[in-house]
Design a protein around this motif. Structure first.
Motif, mmCIF file in Angstrom:
data_model
loop_
_atom_site.group_PDB
_atom_site.id
_atom_site.type_symbol
_atom_site.label_atom_id
_atom_site.label_comp_id
_atom_site.label_asym_id
_atom_site.label_seq_id
_atom_site.Cartn_x
_atom_site.Cartn_y
_atom_site.Cartn_z
ATOM 1 N N VAL A 47 -37.862 -13.924 15.759
ATOM 2 C CA VAL A 47 -38.846 -14.897 16.247
ATOM 3 C C VAL A 47 -39.925 -15.114 15.185
ATOM 4 N N GLY A 48 -40.392 -14.019 14.586
ATOM 5 C CA GLY A 48 -41.415 -14.114 13.547
ATOM 6 C C GLY A 48 -40.951 -14.921 12.342
ATOM 7 N N ARG A 49 -39.696 -14.732 11.971
ATOM 8 C CA ARG A 49 -39.127 -15.480 10.846
ATOM 9 C C ARG A 49 -39.087 -16.978 11.168
ATOM 10 N N ALA A 50 -38.716 -17.304 12.405
ATOM 11 C CA ALA A 50 -38.682 -18.707 12.827
ATOM 12 C C ALA A 50 -40.084 -19.318 12.834
ATOM 13 N N LEU A 51 -41.057 -18.567 13.340
ATOM 14 C CA LEU A 51 -42.437 -19.068 13.358
ATOM 15 C C LEU A 51 -42.941 -19.299 11.929
ATOM 16 N N TYR A 52 -42.564 -18.401 11.037
ATOM 17 C CA TYR A 52 -42.981 -18.493 9.635
ATOM 18 C C TYR A 52 -42.318 -19.694 8.947
ATOM 19 N N ASP A 53 -41.035 -19.915 9.236
ATOM 20 C CA ASP A 53 -40.294 -20.989 8.581
ATOM 21 C C ASP A 53 -40.574 -22.370 9.174
ATOM 22 N N SER A 54 -41.057 -22.413 10.423
ATOM 23 C CA SER A 54 -41.342 -23.697 11.071
ATOM 24 C C SER A 54 -42.598 -24.335 10.479
ATOM 25 N N PRO A 55 -42.601 -25.662 10.343
ATOM 26 C CA PRO A 55 -43.813 -26.343 9.862
ATOM 27 C C PRO A 55 -44.923 -26.435 10.912
ATOM 28 N N VAL A 56 -44.600 -26.062 12.154
ATOM 29 C CA VAL A 56 -45.622 -26.117 13.214
ATOM 30 C C VAL A 56 -46.669 -25.040 12.949
ATOM 31 N N PRO A 57 -47.948 -25.403 12.876
ATOM 32 C CA PRO A 57 -48.993 -24.403 12.603
ATOM 33 C C PRO A 57 -49.039 -23.326 13.687
ATOM 34 N N ARG A 58 -49.257 -22.096 13.263
ATOM 35 C CA ARG A 58 -49.318 -20.963 14.202
ATOM 36 C C ARG A 58 -50.311 -21.218 15.329
ATOM 37 N N GLU A 59 -51.446 -21.819 15.016
ATOM 38 C CA GLU A 59 -52.492 -21.992 16.031
ATOM 39 C C GLU A 59 -52.103 -23.008 17.115
ATOM 40 N N GLU A 60 -51.002 -23.720 16.914
ATOM 41 C CA GLU A 60 -50.534 -24.674 17.926
ATOM 42 C C GLU A 60 -49.472 -24.057 18.842
ATOM 43 N N ILE A 61 -49.114 -22.804 18.577
ATOM 44 C CA ILE A 61 -48.040 -22.148 19.339
ATOM 45 C C ILE A 61 -48.612 -21.051 20.230
ATOM 46 N N PHE A 62 -48.250 -21.094 21.508
ATOM 47 C CA PHE A 62 -48.651 -20.044 22.458
ATOM 48 C C PHE A 62 -47.551 -18.991 22.446
ATOM 49 N N LEU A 63 -47.864 -17.842 21.883
ATOM 50 C CA LEU A 63 -46.876 -16.793 21.657
ATOM 51 C C LEU A 63 -47.142 -15.585 22.565
ATOM 52 N N THR A 64 -46.102 -15.170 23.272
ATOM 53 C CA THR A 64 -46.192 -14.016 24.182
ATOM 54 C C THR A 64 -45.262 -12.911 23.722
ATOM 55 N N THR A 65 -45.736 -11.658 23.755
ATOM 56 C CA THR A 65 -44.829 -10.518 23.666
ATOM 57 C C THR A 65 -45.248 -9.486 24.709
ATOM 58 N N LYS A 66 -44.400 -8.455 24.862
ATOM 59 C CA LYS A 66 -44.599 -7.488 25.936
ATOM 60 C C LYS A 66 -44.381 -6.073 25.422
ATOM 61 N N VAL A 67 -45.225 -5.154 25.891
ATOM 62 C CA VAL A 67 -45.145 -3.749 25.477
ATOM 63 C C VAL A 67 -44.164 -3.017 26.390
ATOM 64 N N TRP A 68 -43.232 -2.286 25.772
ATOM 65 C CA TRP A 68 -42.194 -1.601 26.544
ATOM 66 C C TRP A 68 -42.715 -0.313 27.170
ATOM 67 N N ILE A 69 -41.980 0.197 28.157
ATOM 68 C CA ILE A 69 -42.441 1.309 28.997
ATOM 69 C C ILE A 69 -42.598 2.633 28.254
ATOM 70 N N ASP A 70 -41.927 2.797 27.116
ATOM 71 C CA ASP A 70 -42.062 4.066 26.382
ATOM 72 C C ASP A 70 -43.211 4.020 25.370
#
Length: 268
Positions: A47-70
């Motif tokens: 996902v990070g590679r795609a965000l980096y390679d996309s011309p869409v500016p980071r500040e225009e993207i709402f990005l979610t991730t989640k912390v795992w139980i361990d």
């Protein structure tokens, strides 16, 4: 100013490697600005590679991730988030979620919610929330952090599991509801009731289902590896179902849960 969460996002559950990368690239090309991932998906790097390679500016993207139980303990939480941010090639996420509540008290909820709040205070997450929390757990979380701190409860919602109790409790406490698995792993696409409504509107069954989620006041994050599906899903934003359509879909609820691992809480 915090970026608003678009009501329709591109999920990445079960997508890995080039599948995840290409799905995110295509989604951004088609106009999606909301991308959802998680530590346990093992695709944050893609996902990070795609965000980096996309011309869409980071500040225009709402990005979610989640912390795992361990990684919920005080000593593991923030280091795991820094690892996620490095993989995602960003200094912050727009939304950070606790992926699942713990069934026992090996890490008290107050401890991991404290770390979650710390992530926001440090600017590593613009918004924070929870996922798969029951009514009692949402109530406990809000009692720990106070009202107005948690942004969303991401839960399984589709026509066959409408999860009304948890939705209502979450909304009453000020949390948006984000529904995952909206198409019920394809079941919604072949359901005769939904197919008939789709034919009436000249739409697809997937579009009808996504419109139903939206018109019930929820955000949703379907995933696809096919450009035509990503494009078609986005067009669901232009579809409005009538009261009869909504009533027919409401009647499909049968409490059919798909995401139910052995570490899941006691469901409402």
């Amino acid at each position: 100013m915090t970026l608003e969460m678009p009501v329709l996002g591109a999920g990445t559950f079960r997508l890995k490697g080039d599948d995840a990368y290409n799905s995110v690239i295509m989604a951004l090309e088609e106009g999606y600005r909301h991308i959802d991932t998680a530590q346990i998906y093992e695709n944050e790097e893609d996902v990070g590679r795609a965000l980096y390679d996309s011309p869409v500016p980071r500040e225009e993207i709402f990005l979610t991730t989640k912390v795992w139980i361990d990684r919920l303990s005080q000593d593991a939480f923030l280091p795991s988030l820094h690892e996620s941010l490095a993989k995602l090639r960003t200094s912050y996420v727009d939304l950070l979620l606790i992926h699942w509540p713990l069934k026992d008290d090996r890490v008290p909820m107050a401890e991991y919610l404290g770390e979650l709040k710390k992530a926001k205070d440090l600017g590593l997450a613009r918004e924070i929330g929870v996922s798969n929390f029951t009514v009692a757990q949402v109530e406990e979380a809000v009692s720990i952090l106070g009202k107005g701190v948690l942004f969303t409860n991401q839960i399984e919602v589709h026509p066959f599991l409408q999860n009304r109790k948890v939705r209502e409790a979450s909304e009453a406490l000020g949390l948006k509801v984000t529904g995952f698995m909206p198409l019920a792993v394809g079941e919604a696409i072949t359901n005769p009731t939904i197919v008939a409504i789709a034919e009436k509107h000249g739409a697809t069954a997937a579009q009808v289902t996504l419109a139903w989620v939206r018109q019930n006041g929820m955000v949703t994050i379907p995933s696809s590896t096919k450009r035509k599906n990503l494009e078609a899903n986005l067009k669901s934003l232009d579809l409005t179902l009538d009261a009869d359509d909504l009533a027919q879909i409401a009647a499909l609820d049968e409490g059919k849960r798909i995401a139910d691992p052995d570490f899941a809480p006691e469901w409402d």
